[in-house]
Design an enzyme around this catalytic site. Structure first.
Site, PDB file in Angstrom:
ATOM      1  N   GLY A   1       2.984  -1.477   5.199  1.00 47.21           N
ATOM      2  CA  GLY A   1       1.388  -0.967   5.108  1.00 47.21           C
ATOM      3  C   GLY A   1       0.647  -2.246   4.941  1.00 47.21           C
ATOM      4  O   GLY A   1       1.359  -3.538   4.971  1.00 47.21           O
TER       5      GLY A   1
ATOM      6  N   GLU B   1       8.041  -9.152   1.122  1.00 47.42           N
ATOM      7  CA  GLU B   1       7.363  -8.609   2.579  1.00 47.42           C
ATOM      8  C   GLU B   1       7.304  -9.622   3.520  1.00 47.42           C
ATOM      9  O   GLU B   1       7.537  -9.547   4.656  1.00 47.42           O
ATOM     10  CB  GLU B   1       5.952  -7.907   2.195  1.00 47.42           C
ATOM     11  CG  GLU B   1       6.528  -6.643   1.261  1.00 47.42           C
ATOM     12  CD  GLU B   1       4.850  -6.008   0.641  1.00 47.42           C
ATOM     13  OE1 GLU B   1       5.063  -4.939   0.504  1.00 47.42           O
ATOM     14  OE2 GLU B   1       3.937  -6.841   0.641  1.00 47.42           O
TER      15      GLU B   1
END
Ligand code: 5RP
Length: 224
Positions: free
Chosen positions: A86, A107
């Site tokens: 996301g 990430e």
């Protein structure tokens, strides 16, 4: 349609997108956050079609394992075909702000290794210019005040995220009200500050594809 339903729908859209490309050797990179959690739930249903996952955070690793999906260390593999995650904001070039959940460094590392980064988000995350969402910066604890002063010099208002320790043992400073006219330049400028581990701008490694959940269905965007 609620924001949660949009997140769930877009997570399923990512599964539909990658499923035809997966094989028994495939490794899937998995992000962190509520949208990524919906993706993990859906990924467990096609668990038999790929080899394993690489997790961007400890919490994601736990959720993957809880669904019976093997998690491998990034250092033990070569490339990752897909990274799905996301975002807190995306612009139309698919530059992102990430790190609302504090997992920005993991990430960014997994996204960097992946051949294709698919960002999944509800439509509220698409903006013309990044910066309404405070920009997370992961910082070595002893450098916190120094980095905060540098963020002020770069035009932001630093707010220490109280009580948060990252997976790497560091702290997060959220840089509010940054003018992000040039995401690459700011990503680089922040990385130059001693004590900064990484920052939540994904401009050197933007998404390749943005899947957006809208009440009218899934919108696909590639960098414009
Ligand atoms: C976590 C992240 C998340 O991807 C981002 O905060 C979006 O979260 P959500 O899917 O819960 O809206 O970068 O570090």
């Amino acid at each position: 349609m609620s924001q949660d339903k949009l997140k769930q729908a877009v997570a399923q859209a990512a599964i539909d997108y990658i499923a035809p490309c997966l094989n028994r050797d495939s490794i899937v990179g998995v992000g962190t956050g509520s949208t990524a959690n919906y993706f993990i739930d859906a990924l467990s249903i096609i668990r038999h079609t790929f080899d394993a996952a690489v997790a961007s955070s400890k919490v994601t690793a736990e959720r993957l394992l809880g669904h019976g999906i093997p998690v491998v260390d990034l250092n033990s593999i070569g490339t990752i075909d897909f990274y799905i995650d996301g975002a807190d904001e995306s612009d139309y070039k698919l530059n992102l702000i990430k790190g609302g959940g504090g997992a920005l460094t993991g990430e960014k590392i997994v996204a960097s290794v992946a051949k294709t980064f698919i960002c999944i988000a509800d439509e509220s995350k698409l903006v013309n210019t990044l910066g309404q969402f405070p920009l997370p910066v992961e910082v070595i604890p002893m450098a916190r005040s120094y980095v905060a002063r540098k963020i002020v010099a770069l035009g932001g208002e630093p707010i220490y995220r109280q009580g948060v320790v990252t997976d790497n043992g560091n702290v997060i400073i959220d840089a509010h009200w940054m003018t992000i006219a040039n995401p690459r330049q700011l990503e680089q400028d922040l990385n130059q500050v001693t004590g900064v581990v990484s920052n939540g701008l994904f401009a050197y490694r933007p998404a390749n594809l943005l899947l957006l959940g809208t009440p009218a269905g899934i919108r696909q965007l590639t960098a414009s």
